[in-house]
Write a protein that holds these residues in place. Structure first.
Motif, PDB file in Angstrom:
ATOM      1  N   PRO A  58       0.750  -1.205   0.049  1.00  6.03           N
ATOM      2  CA  PRO A  58       0.162  -0.035  -0.128  1.00  6.03           C
ATOM      3  C   PRO A  58       1.024   1.325   0.020  1.00  6.03           C
ATOM      4  O   PRO A  58       0.239   2.363  -0.237  1.00  6.03           O
ATOM      5  CB  PRO A  58      -0.770  -0.066   1.425  1.00  6.03           C
ATOM      6  CG  PRO A  58      -0.071  -1.097   2.041  1.00  6.03           C
ATOM      7  CD  PRO A  58       0.642  -2.099   1.278  1.00  6.03           C
ATOM      8  N   SER A  59       2.302   1.467   0.415  1.00  4.15           N
ATOM      9  CA  SER A  59       2.996   2.323   0.270  1.00  4.15           C
ATOM     10  C   SER A  59       4.229   1.988   0.056  1.00  4.15           C
ATOM     11  O   SER A  59       4.688   0.752   0.146  1.00  4.15           O
ATOM     12  CB  SER A  59       2.798   3.280   1.682  1.00  4.15           C
ATOM     13  OG  SER A  59       3.778   2.391   2.590  1.00  4.15           O
ATOM     14  N   ALA A  60       5.338   2.851  -0.052  1.00  2.45           N
ATOM     15  CA  ALA A  60       6.558   2.841  -0.374  1.00  2.45           C
ATOM     16  C   ALA A  60       7.464   2.580   0.996  1.00  2.45           C
ATOM     17  O   ALA A  60       8.947   2.405   0.798  1.00  2.45           O
ATOM     18  CB  ALA A  60       7.202   3.434  -1.305  1.00  2.45           C
ATOM     19  N   SER A  61       6.815   2.387   2.156  1.00  5.50           N
ATOM     20  CA  SER A  61       7.719   2.197   3.489  1.00  5.50           C
ATOM     21  C   SER A  61       8.409   1.007   3.357  1.00  5.50           C
ATOM     22  O   SER A  61       7.963  -0.076   2.800  1.00  5.50           O
ATOM     23  CB  SER A  61       6.712   2.259   4.668  1.00  5.50           C
ATOM     24  OG  SER A  61       5.961   1.051   4.741  1.00  5.50           O
ATOM     25  N   PRO A  62       9.673   0.836   3.969  1.00  2.60           N
ATOM     26  CA  PRO A  62      10.481  -0.417   4.145  1.00  2.60           C
ATOM     27  C   PRO A  62       9.523  -1.516   4.626  1.00  2.60           C
ATOM     28  O   PRO A  62       9.820  -2.651   4.198  1.00  2.60           O
ATOM     29  CB  PRO A  62      11.528  -0.086   5.079  1.00  2.60           C
ATOM     30  CG  PRO A  62      11.602   1.454   4.744  1.00  2.60           C
ATOM     31  CD  PRO A  62      10.365   2.288   4.545  1.00  2.60           C
ATOM     32  N   GLY A  63       8.684  -1.096   5.646  1.00  2.00           N
ATOM     33  CA  GLY A  63       8.073  -2.207   6.362  1.00  2.00           C
ATOM     34  C   GLY A  63       7.047  -2.835   5.347  1.00  2.00           C
ATOM     35  O   GLY A  63       6.830  -4.144   5.159  1.00  2.00           O
ATOM     36  N   GLU A  64       6.157  -2.018   4.595  1.00  2.00           N
ATOM     37  CA  GLU A  64       5.198  -2.636   3.639  1.00  2.00           C
ATOM     38  C   GLU A  64       6.190  -3.170   2.486  1.00  2.00           C
ATOM     39  O   GLU A  64       5.333  -4.333   1.845  1.00  2.00           O
ATOM     40  CB  GLU A  64       4.396  -1.197   2.904  1.00  2.00           C
ATOM     41  CG  GLU A  64       3.651  -0.344   4.094  1.00  2.00           C
ATOM     42  CD  GLU A  64       2.303  -1.431   4.503  1.00  2.00           C
ATOM     43  OE1 GLU A  64       2.318  -2.597   4.018  1.00  2.00           O
ATOM     44  OE2 GLU A  64       1.619  -0.807   5.439  1.00  2.00           O
ATOM     45  N   LEU A  65       7.043  -2.608   1.921  1.00  2.00           N
ATOM     46  CA  LEU A  65       7.696  -3.451   0.879  1.00  2.00           C
ATOM     47  C   LEU A  65       8.448  -4.649   1.433  1.00  2.00           C
ATOM     48  O   LEU A  65       8.156  -5.975   0.631  1.00  2.00           O
ATOM     49  CB  LEU A  65       8.901  -2.571   0.301  1.00  2.00           C
ATOM     50  CG  LEU A  65       8.550  -1.049  -0.219  1.00  2.00           C
ATOM     51  CD1 LEU A  65       9.943  -0.375  -0.495  1.00  2.00           C
ATOM     52  CD2 LEU A  65       7.755  -1.517  -1.435  1.00  2.00           C
ATOM     53  N   THR A  66       8.806  -5.025   2.524  1.00  3.56           N
ATOM     54  CA  THR A  66       9.305  -5.998   3.034  1.00  3.56           C
ATOM     55  C   THR A  66       8.100  -7.151   3.221  1.00  3.56           C
ATOM     56  O   THR A  66       8.154  -8.336   2.786  1.00  3.56           O
ATOM     57  CB  THR A  66      10.074  -6.063   4.396  1.00  3.56           C
ATOM     58  OG1 THR A  66      11.177  -4.980   4.324  1.00  3.56           O
ATOM     59  CG2 THR A  66      10.473  -7.382   4.868  1.00  3.56           C
ATOM     60  N   ALA A  67       7.077  -6.620   3.732  1.00  2.00           N
ATOM     61  CA  ALA A  67       5.712  -7.659   3.899  1.00  2.00           C
ATOM     62  C   ALA A  67       5.506  -8.227   2.500  1.00  2.00           C
ATOM     63  O   ALA A  67       5.112  -9.284   2.491  1.00  2.00           O
ATOM     64  CB  ALA A  67       4.890  -6.861   4.457  1.00  2.00           C
ATOM     65  N   ALA A  68       5.061  -7.226   1.662  1.00  2.15           N
ATOM     66  CA  ALA A  68       4.813  -7.698   0.144  1.00  2.15           C
ATOM     67  C   ALA A  68       5.848  -8.626  -0.302  1.00  2.15           C
ATOM     68  O   ALA A  68       5.444  -9.504  -1.062  1.00  2.15           O
ATOM     69  CB  ALA A  68       4.715  -6.198  -0.654  1.00  2.15           C
ATOM     70  N   ALA A  69       7.059  -8.428  -0.223  1.00  2.00           N
ATOM     71  CA  ALA A  69       8.052  -9.322  -0.865  1.00  2.00           C
ATOM     72  C   ALA A  69       8.021 -10.683  -0.162  1.00  2.00           C
ATOM     73  O   ALA A  69       8.103 -11.571  -0.696  1.00  2.00           O
ATOM     74  CB  ALA A  69       9.455  -8.611  -0.675  1.00  2.00           C
ATOM     75  N   ASN A  70       7.746 -10.523   1.147  1.00  2.80           N
ATOM     76  CA  ASN A  70       7.518 -11.931   1.914  1.00  2.80           C
ATOM     77  C   ASN A  70       6.334 -12.782   1.224  1.00  2.80           C
ATOM     78  O   ASN A  70       6.590 -14.203   1.298  1.00  2.80           O
ATOM     79  CB  ASN A  70       7.501 -11.791   3.375  1.00  2.80           C
ATOM     80  CG  ASN A  70       8.717 -11.307   4.080  1.00  2.80           C
ATOM     81  OD1 ASN A  70      10.026 -11.507   3.511  1.00  2.80           O
ATOM     82  ND2 ASN A  70       9.034 -10.643   4.987  1.00  2.80           N
ATOM     83  N   ARG A  71       5.413 -12.127   0.999  1.00  4.36           N
ATOM     84  CA  ARG A  71       3.962 -12.795   0.761  1.00  4.36           C
ATOM     85  C   ARG A  71       4.340 -13.132  -0.982  1.00  4.36           C
ATOM     86  O   ARG A  71       4.033 -14.362  -1.158  1.00  4.36           O
ATOM     87  CB  ARG A  71       2.804 -11.619   0.471  1.00  4.36           C
ATOM     88  CG  ARG A  71       2.381 -11.440   1.890  1.00  4.36           C
ATOM     89  CD  ARG A  71       1.319 -10.647   1.781  1.00  4.36           C
ATOM     90  NE  ARG A  71       1.000  -9.318   0.930  1.00  4.36           N
ATOM     91  CZ  ARG A  71       1.364  -8.320   1.548  1.00  4.36           C
ATOM     92  NH1 ARG A  71       1.587  -8.133   2.735  1.00  4.36           N
ATOM     93  NH2 ARG A  71       1.251  -7.041   0.669  1.00  4.36           N
TER      94      ARG A  71
END
Length: 299
Positions: A58-71
């Motif tokens: 939903p955003s470009a924050s490191p946490g959101e990117l990491t979560a999407a990459a893990n999925r």
């Protein structure tokens, strides 16, 4: 490799000719569509959509990117996502300009092989586990000539036949003046065959362009206009880097690194990243690039 050297063509050809079992499919993603580089969030959004993973970041924050990459990794690892030894996938990431575009994505599981093509900005990728770098240089003189001739052979009812192009006295000089860039070589071969360009005249126009200072006006040349428009290596530079090359072309002498640094000023970050290290070679490339652009940028 440098822009225009053929990294995209090599990547696509390698993907199509792969002998590995890729029953999970192949996926191609251009990270510079229309000349505008994708950000890390856009890259992950495209990949999660391809893999059927919801939701995209939903955003470009490191946490959101990491979560999407893990999925994404979980999906590619599972049997449902096409994983397993008999369901490997191949992902081609083309036109990658900076590692930051794909750092969140890598590494992917063994069920998904990744082929990355891009410019010299990817020099830091070997720090990632499992990444092998294969530098790509301009083709040699003979291979460059054959690229030009093969492009001419694709033209129906050519005004200049491929064998005539190969035998033309000026062709090897023109191949070098094009910097052996595949895009320019194909344009030279195709347009010569289609329009019947007199290569001696085209070579003379190139020589005039090289010898004319960039701040002086040149007469229009259709051949130079076509070829300069295909010079993606120059087009890929930032405006400060283009200006630096134009400034370097003004002097007949070689610039040392101190002089180049003085011209750069404090605002340009590595504009000659893809240029050769030899000052004489930098000087030659700067001169040829800047002076072959009739009616182009001012110094």
């Amino acid at each position: 490799g440098r822009r225009g050297v053929g990294t995209s063509t090599c990547a696509v050809q390698a993907a199509n000719q792969s002998t590995v079992d890729l029953s999970g499919g192949r996926f191609y993603l251009d990270l510079r569509p229309g000349g505008r580089p994708l950000g890390a969030r856009q890259v992950l959004s495209a990949l999660t959509t391809w893999a059927g993973v919801a939701p995209p970041p939903p955003s470009a924050s490191p946490g959101e990117l990491t979560a999407a990459a893990n999925r994404l990794r979980d999906r590619l690892t599972s049997a449902r996502g096409g994983g397993g030894p008999h369901g490997q996938r191949l992902l081609v990431l083309d036109n990658v300009d900076e590692p930051s575009q794909i750092h969140a994505v890598l590494p992917l599981p063994e069920t998904c092989r990744v082929l990355i093509s891009g410019g010299p900005g990817l020099e830091d990728l070997p720090s990632l586990t499992g990444v092998t770098v294969c530098p790509l240089e301009e083709p040699g003189p003979d291979d460059a000539l054959e690229l030009c001739v093969s492009a001419a052979s694709t033209v129906a009812n050519p005004a200049v036949r491929p064998e005539e192009l190969r035998a033309a006295p000026a062709i090897r000089e023109l191949v070098e003046l094009c910097g052996r860039q595949p895009l320019l070589l194909r344009a030279l071969g195709r347009e010569t065959a289609r329009l019947g360009w007199d290569l001696d005249e085209v070579a003379a126009e190139f020589r005039q362009a090289v010898s004319t200072p960039p701040h002086e006006t040149m007469s229009r040349s259709d051949a130079l206009a076509v070829l300069a428009g295909k010079d993606v290596a120059y087009a890929a530079l930032s405006e400060p880097a283009r200006r630096l090359l134009r400034l370097l072309s003004l002097s007949p002498e070689c610039f040392g690194r101190g002089a180049i640094a003085a011209l750069l000023g404090p605002t340009v970050r590595r504009p000659l990243r893809s240029a050769p290290r030899s000052p004489r070679e930098v000087r030659r490339r700067a001169r040829d690039r800047a002076r072959q652009r009739p009616g182009g940028d001012s110094p």
